[in-house]
Design a protein around this motif. Structure first.
Motif, PDB file in Angstrom:
ATOM      1  N   ARG A  57      42.782  33.950  15.512  1.00 22.26           N
ATOM      2  CA  ARG A  57      42.212  33.639  13.377  1.00 22.26           C
ATOM      3  C   ARG A  57      43.669  33.899  12.788  1.00 22.26           C
ATOM      4  NH1 ARG A  57      36.958  37.004  12.673  1.00 22.26           N
ATOM      5  NH2 ARG A  57      37.641  36.109  10.522  1.00 22.26           N
ATOM      6  N   ASP A  58      44.407  34.178  13.053  1.00 18.36           N
ATOM      7  CA  ASP A  58      45.154  34.337  12.042  1.00 18.36           C
ATOM      8  C   ASP A  58      46.125  33.546  12.165  1.00 18.36           C
ATOM      9  OD1 ASP A  58      44.267  37.006  10.652  1.00 18.36           O
ATOM     10  OD2 ASP A  58      45.807  38.356  12.026  1.00 18.36           O
ATOM     11  N   GLY A  59      46.427  32.888  13.050  1.00 19.94           N
ATOM     12  CA  GLY A  59      47.484  32.148  12.911  1.00 19.94           C
ATOM     13  C   GLY A  59      47.251  30.795  12.481  1.00 19.94           C
ATOM     14  N   ILE A  60      45.085  30.638  13.029  1.00 18.18           N
ATOM     15  CA  ILE A  60      44.420  29.534  12.639  1.00 18.18           C
ATOM     16  C   ILE A  60      44.277  29.301  10.686  1.00 18.18           C
ATOM     17  CG2 ILE A  60      42.042  28.428  12.171  1.00 18.18           C
ATOM     18  CD1 ILE A  60      41.708  28.272  15.250  1.00 18.18           C
ATOM     19  N   LEU A  67      45.681  25.620   8.329  1.00 24.30           N
ATOM     20  CA  LEU A  67      45.051  25.824   6.977  1.00 24.30           C
ATOM     21  C   LEU A  67      45.546  25.528   5.953  1.00 24.30           C
ATOM     22  CD1 LEU A  67      40.957  27.642   8.282  1.00 24.30           C
ATOM     23  CD2 LEU A  67      41.944  24.939   7.720  1.00 24.30           C
ATOM     24  N   ASN A  68      46.230  26.799   6.058  1.00 22.93           N
ATOM     25  CA  ASN A  68      47.547  27.430   4.519  1.00 22.93           C
ATOM     26  C   ASN A  68      48.496  26.763   4.274  1.00 22.93           C
ATOM     27  OD1 ASN A  68      45.281  29.076   2.730  1.00 22.93           O
ATOM     28  ND2 ASN A  68      45.429  30.019   4.353  1.00 22.93           N
ATOM     29  N   SER A  69      48.805  25.908   5.276  1.00 29.05           N
ATOM     30  CA  SER A  69      50.421  25.750   5.287  1.00 29.05           C
ATOM     31  C   SER A  69      50.591  24.698   4.260  1.00 29.05           C
ATOM     32  CB  SER A  69      50.643  24.332   6.587  1.00 29.05           C
ATOM     33  OG  SER A  69      49.765  23.481   6.741  1.00 29.05           O
ATOM     34  N   CYS A 108      43.164  11.125   8.655  1.00 27.89           N
ATOM     35  CA  CYS A 108      43.619  11.438  10.342  1.00 27.89           C
ATOM     36  C   CYS A 108      44.887  12.029  10.424  1.00 27.89           C
ATOM     37  CB  CYS A 108      44.068   9.714  10.459  1.00 27.89           C
ATOM     38  SG  CYS A 108      42.346   9.124  10.109  1.00 27.89           S
ATOM     39  N   VAL A 109      46.221  11.798   9.709  1.00 27.28           N
ATOM     40  CA  VAL A 109      47.438  12.453  10.231  1.00 27.28           C
ATOM     41  C   VAL A 109      47.039  14.112   9.760  1.00 27.28           C
ATOM     42  CG1 VAL A 109      49.869  12.942   9.862  1.00 27.28           C
ATOM     43  CG2 VAL A 109      49.218  10.393   9.263  1.00 27.28           C
ATOM     44  N   ASP A 110      46.521  14.225   8.927  1.00 28.23           N
ATOM     45  CA  ASP A 110      45.964  15.714   8.647  1.00 28.23           C
ATOM     46  C   ASP A 110      45.101  16.672   9.345  1.00 28.23           C
ATOM     47  OD1 ASP A 110      47.621  15.324   6.406  1.00 28.23           O
ATOM     48  OD2 ASP A 110      45.313  15.476   5.465  1.00 28.23           O
ATOM     49  N   LEU A 111      43.803  15.235  10.088  1.00 22.40           N
ATOM     50  CA  LEU A 111      43.633  16.073  11.346  1.00 22.40           C
ATOM     51  C   LEU A 111      44.383  16.663  12.455  1.00 22.40           C
ATOM     52  CD1 LEU A 111      41.224  16.981  12.547  1.00 22.40           C
ATOM     53  CD2 LEU A 111      40.160  13.684  13.038  1.00 22.40           C
ATOM     54  N   TYR A 112      45.312  14.926  13.115  1.00 19.22           N
ATOM     55  CA  TYR A 112      46.355  15.727  13.914  1.00 19.22           C
ATOM     56  C   TYR A 112      46.815  16.659  13.939  1.00 19.22           C
ATOM     57  CZ  TYR A 112      49.555  14.317  17.260  1.00 19.22           C
ATOM     58  OH  TYR A 112      50.421  14.311  18.798  1.00 19.22           O
ATOM     59  N   ALA A 113      47.574  16.991  12.678  1.00 16.34           N
ATOM     60  CA  ALA A 113      48.401  18.351  12.169  1.00 16.34           C
ATOM     61  C   ALA A 113      47.687  19.267  13.048  1.00 16.34           C
ATOM     62  CB  ALA A 113      48.726  18.255  10.641  1.00 16.34           C
ATOM     63  N   PHE A 114      46.147  19.101  12.465  1.00 19.53           N
ATOM     64  CA  PHE A 114      45.698  20.928  12.858  1.00 19.53           C
ATOM     65  C   PHE A 114      45.388  21.348  14.481  1.00 19.53           C
ATOM     66  CE2 PHE A 114      41.311  22.614  12.513  1.00 19.53           C
ATOM     67  CZ  PHE A 114      41.564  23.704  12.375  1.00 19.53           C
ATOM     68  N   GLU A 115      44.972  19.019  14.370  1.00 24.16           N
ATOM     69  CA  GLU A 115      44.579  19.739  16.397  1.00 24.16           C
ATOM     70  C   GLU A 115      45.989  19.996  17.364  1.00 24.16           C
ATOM     71  OE1 GLU A 115      44.932  16.078  19.510  1.00 24.16           O
ATOM     72  OE2 GLU A 115      43.935  15.746  17.369  1.00 24.16           O
ATOM     73  N   THR A 116      46.961  19.869  16.143  1.00 20.90           N
ATOM     74  CA  THR A 116      48.480  20.249  17.564  1.00 20.90           C
ATOM     75  C   THR A 116      48.575  21.572  16.845  1.00 20.90           C
ATOM     76  OG1 THR A 116      49.737  18.209  16.575  1.00 20.90           O
ATOM     77  CG2 THR A 116      50.766  20.104  17.168  1.00 20.90           C
ATOM     78  N   GLU A 125      48.467  24.582  19.580  1.00 18.90           N
ATOM     79  CA  GLU A 125      49.186  25.045  20.337  1.00 18.90           C
ATOM     80  C   GLU A 125      49.991  26.766  20.195  1.00 18.90           C
ATOM     81  OE1 GLU A 125      52.927  23.696  17.499  1.00 18.90           O
ATOM     82  OE2 GLU A 125      53.491  22.032  19.133  1.00 18.90           O
ATOM     83  N   LEU A 126      48.478  26.933  19.230  1.00 20.06           N
ATOM     84  CA  LEU A 126      48.298  28.459  19.355  1.00 20.06           C
ATOM     85  C   LEU A 126      47.323  29.062  19.960  1.00 20.06           C
ATOM     86  CD1 LEU A 126      47.106  28.656  15.847  1.00 20.06           C
ATOM     87  CD2 LEU A 126      49.037  30.103  16.463  1.00 20.06           C
ATOM     88  N   LEU A 127      46.556  28.753  20.650  1.00 21.60           N
ATOM     89  CA  LEU A 127      45.284  28.387  22.017  1.00 21.60           C
ATOM     90  C   LEU A 127      46.093  28.583  22.944  1.00 21.60           C
ATOM     91  CD1 LEU A 127      42.051  27.040  20.609  1.00 21.60           C
ATOM     92  CD2 LEU A 127      43.223  29.480  20.462  1.00 21.60           C
ATOM     93  N   GLU A 128      47.233  27.943  23.514  1.00 23.09           N
ATOM     94  CA  GLU A 128      47.715  27.716  24.763  1.00 23.09           C
ATOM     95  C   GLU A 128      48.307  29.288  25.324  1.00 23.09           C
ATOM     96  OE1 GLU A 128      50.561  24.931  23.931  1.00 23.09           O
ATOM     97  OE2 GLU A 128      49.169  22.598  24.592  1.00 23.09           O
TER      98      GLU A 128
END
Length: 315
Positions: free
Chosen positions: A197-200, A204-206, A232-240, A244-247
């Protein structure tokens, strides 16, 4: 006025509900907005500099009315009752909540999951609820019809995509009668999200600073519901960032399922060319930065998330 995408809104809301930072009631009623803990939402989602904002629920209702009015400014003056349109959206949101809670009571689902998990019967639980997916799509369609009169021409042009994304999210959740969600829970997916959660939140706040007003006053305009190149780019950034966190969790399965969900949604949009272009630009910029890794930043505003969560409590 900043734009925001309904797609990351839905994706993050799904993560948010699993993490459990806001308790959803088992049933909904027209007074639901009055029970929303705005202080909790501020502390969870707004950057420190904006957590002392004094915006109230009544202010958000005024913002919605203002949005309905501005969306119809091209029509003859006096031909549109923005107050009535705004009230219709609020009423439709309550109806949506009642409709969905009648199909799936969160308290009951949690109890059924707790009982089924030790027996390995999670697929039975999700199959039961996934059979109700057509009714859930109808609930969303009816709410969308109430929302349409308060959308700008640009938003209406994107609305069909938003509708498809909402439908596809439901279909992803219920793929093979919920096999993936059952697997997600069995493989400690909720625990993985909880621990991340903290990483997510940092994802969001980046880059919130450039997209939030200096003061969240009642005069602030609600952003548009569009999914353009930037979103679209923002969505991909959030996905990436999220993947990476969940990995880093104990098992890779939750990360793989979340990544699959993002990709599944992306296929319903025209985002991929914009994402590919951003990747090329990033690679071309690397020599100019001494080989340092350039990153795409999420630009979905936390104010949008705050409004999304309020609407989620209505719905």
């Amino acid at each position: 006025m900043s734009n925001w995408s309904l797609c990351p809104l839905l994706l993050l809301l799904a993560v948010h509900l699993v993490c459990g930072s806001v308790d959803l009631p088992g049933s909904l009623d027209p007074s639901l907005l009055e029970n929303v803990d705005v202080d909790q939402l501020r502390s969870n989602y707004l950057p420190p500099g904006l957590q002392n904002t004094t915006v109230t629920l009544d202010d958000f209702k005024k913002l919605l009315q203002s949005k309905c009015q501005k969306a119809n400014d091209h029509l003859p003056k006096g031909s549109v009752n923005a107050s009535a349109l705004s009230q219709s959206v609020q009423d439709a949101a309550v109806t949506l909540g009642e409709c969905l809670s009648g199909l799936a009571n969160m308290t009951e689902i949690q109890a059924e999951i707790a009982e089924a998990s030790p027996k390995g019967d999670l697929d039975v639980v999700f199959e039961k609820y996934c059979l109700r997916m057509p009714q859930a799509k109808t609930c969303l369609k009816n709410f969308n019809e109430a929302l349409l009169p308060c959308l700008t021409p640009d938003e209406k042009a994107h609305n069909a995509v938003m509708q498809r994304i909402g439908d596809k999210l439901l279909e992803f959740i219920c793929y093979k009668n919920g096999d993936q969600i059952a697997l997600f829970i069995a493989e400690q997916g909720p625990e993985c999200l909880q621990g991340s959660r903290d990483g997510i939140a940092k994802c969001l706040n980046s880059s919130f600073a450039g997209y939030l007003p200096k003061d969240l006053s009642p005069e602030w305009n609600l952003p548009q519901l569009v999914l353009g190149p930037k979103e679209c780019v923002d969505l991909y950034a959030f996905e990436t960032c999220t993947v990476e966190l969940l990995e880093k969790c104990a098992t890779i399965t939750p990360s793989n399922i979340v990544e699959s969900m993002f990709r599944y949604v992306r296929r319903e949009s025209s985002c991929q060319p914009h994402i590919d272009r951003a990747k090329r630009q990033q690679r071309q910029a690397l020599p100019l930065t001494g080989g340092s890794s350039a990153s795409l930043h999420l630009t979905w505003t936390s104010a949008s998330l705050l409004m999304a969560t309020l609407l989620a409590r209505l719905a």
